[in-house]
Design a protein around this motif. Structure first.
Motif, PDB file in Angstrom:
ATOM      1  N   ASP A  37     -43.055  -3.870 -13.478  1.00 50.24           N
ATOM      2  CA  ASP A  37     -43.684  -4.567 -14.608  1.00 50.24           C
ATOM      3  C   ASP A  37     -44.525  -3.640 -15.483  1.00 50.24           C
ATOM      4  O   ASP A  37     -44.519  -3.746 -16.700  1.00 50.24           O
ATOM      5  CB  ASP A  37     -44.568  -5.712 -14.095  1.00 50.24           C
ATOM      6  N   MET A 106     -48.932 -15.506  -9.921  1.00 48.47           N
ATOM      7  CA  MET A 106     -49.360 -15.120 -11.258  1.00 48.47           C
ATOM      8  C   MET A 106     -48.372 -14.126 -11.889  1.00 48.47           C
ATOM      9  O   MET A 106     -48.034 -14.206 -13.071  1.00 48.47           O
ATOM     10  CB  MET A 106     -50.718 -14.433 -11.125  1.00 48.47           C
ATOM     11  N   CYS A 110     -46.205 -14.862 -15.294  1.00 53.38           N
ATOM     12  CA  CYS A 110     -46.483 -14.027 -16.473  1.00 53.38           C
ATOM     13  C   CYS A 110     -45.335 -13.091 -16.827  1.00 53.38           C
ATOM     14  O   CYS A 110     -45.163 -12.735 -17.993  1.00 53.38           O
ATOM     15  CB  CYS A 110     -47.773 -13.242 -16.274  1.00 53.38           C
ATOM     16  N   SER A 111     -44.522 -12.697 -15.833  1.00 52.73           N
ATOM     17  CA  SER A 111     -43.321 -11.892 -16.155  1.00 52.73           C
ATOM     18  C   SER A 111     -42.398 -12.718 -17.032  1.00 52.73           C
ATOM     19  O   SER A 111     -41.844 -12.231 -18.020  1.00 52.73           O
ATOM     20  CB  SER A 111     -42.543 -11.526 -14.892  1.00 52.73           C
ATOM     21  N   GLY A 113     -43.259 -15.373 -18.826  1.00 52.57           N
ATOM     22  CA  GLY A 113     -43.947 -15.613 -20.100  1.00 52.57           C
ATOM     23  C   GLY A 113     -43.849 -14.440 -21.061  1.00 52.57           C
ATOM     24  O   GLY A 113     -43.711 -14.622 -22.278  1.00 52.57           O
ATOM     25  N   SER A 114     -43.871 -13.203 -20.516  1.00 51.80           N
ATOM     26  CA  SER A 114     -43.819 -12.007 -21.379  1.00 51.80           C
ATOM     27  C   SER A 114     -42.535 -11.962 -22.206  1.00 51.80           C
ATOM     28  O   SER A 114     -42.503 -11.415 -23.301  1.00 51.80           O
ATOM     29  CB  SER A 114     -43.862 -10.727 -20.546  1.00 51.80           C
ATOM     30  N   THR A 128     -47.987 -12.965 -28.179  1.00 51.35           N
ATOM     31  CA  THR A 128     -47.547 -13.619 -26.940  1.00 51.35           C
ATOM     32  C   THR A 128     -47.329 -12.585 -25.842  1.00 51.35           C
ATOM     33  O   THR A 128     -47.757 -12.754 -24.703  1.00 51.35           O
ATOM     34  CB  THR A 128     -46.191 -14.355 -27.154  1.00 51.35           C
ATOM     35  N   PHE A 132     -49.489 -12.509 -22.238  1.00 50.59           N
ATOM     36  CA  PHE A 132     -48.915 -12.609 -20.896  1.00 50.59           C
ATOM     37  C   PHE A 132     -49.010 -11.296 -20.128  1.00 50.59           C
ATOM     38  O   PHE A 132     -49.152 -11.297 -18.914  1.00 50.59           O
ATOM     39  CB  PHE A 132     -47.462 -13.098 -20.961  1.00 50.59           C
ATOM     40  N   ARG A 133     -48.968 -10.168 -20.846  1.00 48.49           N
ATOM     41  CA  ARG A 133     -49.085  -8.888 -20.125  1.00 48.49           C
ATOM     42  C   ARG A 133     -50.500  -8.664 -19.607  1.00 48.49           C
ATOM     43  O   ARG A 133     -50.699  -8.008 -18.591  1.00 48.49           O
ATOM     44  CB  ARG A 133     -48.606  -7.717 -20.990  1.00 48.49           C
ATOM     45  N   TRP A 135     -52.430 -11.096 -18.375  1.00 46.45           N
ATOM     46  CA  TRP A 135     -52.520 -11.884 -17.136  1.00 46.45           C
ATOM     47  C   TRP A 135     -51.567 -11.382 -16.062  1.00 46.45           C
ATOM     48  O   TRP A 135     -51.845 -11.506 -14.866  1.00 46.45           O
ATOM     49  CB  TRP A 135     -52.311 -13.378 -17.430  1.00 46.45           C
ATOM     50  N   LEU A 136     -50.464 -10.779 -16.498  1.00 38.18           N
ATOM     51  CA  LEU A 136     -49.567 -10.126 -15.542  1.00 38.18           C
ATOM     52  C   LEU A 136     -50.333  -8.976 -14.869  1.00 38.18           C
ATOM     53  O   LEU A 136     -50.307  -8.825 -13.646  1.00 38.18           O
ATOM     54  CB  LEU A 136     -48.346  -9.574 -16.288  1.00 38.18           C
TER      55      LEU A 136
END
Length: 521
Positions: A37, A106, A110-111, A113-114, A128, A132-133, A135-136
């Motif tokens: 990630d 999480m 978030c992966s 969501g990214s 966006t 998400f990155r 919170w990732l």
């Protein structure tokens, strides 16, 4: 010295068995995902520039503006730093196991969501992605202190260093996995949607389907994390947490008897009045016993990551210089992704992955201290070997030599401080602060990564403003930047002397918990 706890002695003396390997895989898959990630974004930043920042009539393909590039690359680091501190603290408060599943969940959410974006404008897509990155990164941050602590508390005395290092070494496979997956996706798309290079047809060189590629690459990071989630929830709490922090030796013995498939005698619980109140993290006692250790683990990790992450930045310039990546305008968008992924995969295969496994093989033989000193020493040597005759290396005929030296600095970072700074904080602090202190040390490392990734992005720019990258001020040049990095490695070498050697000793011996118990009884 007080009578030691039976279950912990059983763990220290245990033979290497199946449960050790399952623990390595369960904790290691988290690290595989972390590395995938964190590093996969570097494979697609050029593509994002082409898709969202194309300028009609420009000689070169679109690139991310400096502030957007910094945000996309840096926001995950900021999240990681916060996650390391928060989950490190939480792991000591609630127990390792409870928090361990949370971090993975999480990462999965978030992966995914990214790779989605709300809206179509470049601004909304990047916003966006950055949200998400962050919170990732926060979830990834939790994985550092928890994985290291869980592995150290599960291991036996003899092979503990190798087990913790093996979890960390999964990072190498994560970086490799990211590169290989990006190669497969870009080749598949290129076969189906081929297009002319940018200089022939600026608009046509980026096919509309290219927008799927970066989304697929960032979203696939959710898979290994999701696959490991079930096994993480099935792991029992570590015996050291249960016995030393939760003060439930009966539960610890029962848990470990099941896992190790041996009968461990349950000891009678201590009387409450017999247990004197242990010292806290912010006490004078902690400062006297472990203050210098914490300074040592945090400073060496901080200094290492400045050097390690700024090196990653030079990759694309180095690859372009030696012709592994041709000028952007001579390729279409899909070809560029392929060439960048191929170069990253080659470096990972030749220097990153072998370096990690050298550490795993030798850490319990020659000790953490020797490996860390040796790593910093050789990183310094190779940095200066690149920097001092820098003009010599810029000539076409000498480029292969440059790549060899550059690869060796990576090799000795991984067969050196990049692995040992992860192992040591999980071994030298008392159980009730172990996860917190590892979180503080790794957060210092991420601060170094932020300094390395952004400070050097500006520092390494050409001294002549007209030759600097678009949107950047003049810097001190690559040569001087490499000299600065060499000096940082020398400092890392010096600060290593603050860190004690944990090789062959039990965790309680290293952290002084046996002595504490002796004083309290």
């Amino acid at each position: 010295m007080a009578k030691e706890i039976q279950v912990l002695n059983a763990l220290d003396a245990a033979k290497t068995q199946w449960y050790h390997f399952t623990a390595i895989i369960i904790a290691g898959m988290g690290f595989f995902t972390d590395a995938y990630d964190l590093f996969c974004i570097s494979l697609v930043t050029k593509l994002l520039g082409r898709i969202y920042y194309h300028v009609d009539g420009a000689a070169k393909p679109g690139t991310l503006p400096p502030n957007v590039a910094a945000a996309v690359n840096g926001v995950a680091f900021c999240g990681t730093l916060s996650g390391q501190l928060f989950f490190g603290w939480l792991g000591d408060k609630l127990g390792r196991k409870k928090v361990y599943g949370m971090t993975l969940m999480m990462m999965v959410i978030c992966s995914i969501g990214s790779g989605l974006s709300f809206g179509h404008s470049p601004k909304s897509v990047m916003a966006t992605l950055c949200f998400f990155r962050f919170w990732l990164g926060f979830g990834i941050g939790g994985d550092y202190p928890l994985s290291a602590t869980i592995m150290s508390e599960y291991s036996n005395k003899k092979t503990r260093g190798a087990f913790i290092a093996a979890v960390f070494a999964m990072q190498g496979f994560g970086i490799l996995g990211g590169g290989v997956f990006a190669i497969i996706v870009s080749v598949a798309f290129k076969a189906k949607f081929d297009s002319p290079p940018y200089e022939v047809d600026p608009v046509g060189s980026t096919v509309p389907q290219a927008d799927y590629i970066w989304r697929i690459i960032v979203m696939v990071g959710a898979l290994p994390a999701a696959l490991t989630y079930y096994w993480r929830t099935k792991m029992p709490e570590t015996a050291r947490y249960t016995a030393l922090v939760a003060n439930n030796t009966a539960q610890a013995a029962a848990d470990m008897s099941k896992v190790m498939q041996v009968e461990i005698q349950v000891e009678p619980q201590k009387e409450a009045q017999e247990m004197a109140k242990p010292y806290g993290l912010f006490s004078k006692e902690f400062f006297n016993r472990h203050g210098l250790h914490l300074l040592g683990t945090a400073s060496t990790w901080f200094l290492l990551d400045i050097a390690f992450y700024s090196q990653n930045l030079f990759q694309k310039d180095i690859f372009s210089a030696i012709g592994w990546i041709p000028p952007a305008q001579t390729m279409n968008a899909l070809e560029e992704v392929y060439k960048i992924a191929r170069a990253q995969t080659l470096i990972a295969l030749c220097s990153t992955v072998p370096g990690y496994w050298f550490t795993v093989a030798l850490i319990d033989r020659i000790g953490r201290f020797a490996i860390q000193l040796m790593g910093f020493f050789f990183m310094t040597v190779f940095m200066f070997a690149l920097a001092i005759p820098y003009e010599h290396w810029t000539h076409k005929d000498h480029r292969i030599g440059f790549v060899v030296l550059y690869s060796l600095t990576f090799f000795f970072a991984n067969f050196g401080p990049n692995a040992t700074t992860f192992v040591v904080p999980a071994e030298i602090f008392p159980a009730r602060f172990r996860s917190t202190c590892h979180g503080i040390s790794s957060a210092a490392g991420k601060l170094g990564a932020i300094v390395g990734a952004f400070g050097f992005l500006y520092l390494a720019q050409n001294k002549d403003k007209s030759k600097a990258d678009a949107g950047y001020p003049a810097g001190i040049g690559v040569k001087n930047s490499l000299i600065v990095l060499g000096v940082i490695n020398i400092l890392g070498f010096c600060f290593t002397f603050l860190v004690p050697e944990a090789n062959g000793k039990s965790l309680e011996e290293m952290s002084g918990e046996n002595d504490e118990e002796a004083e309290n009884t």
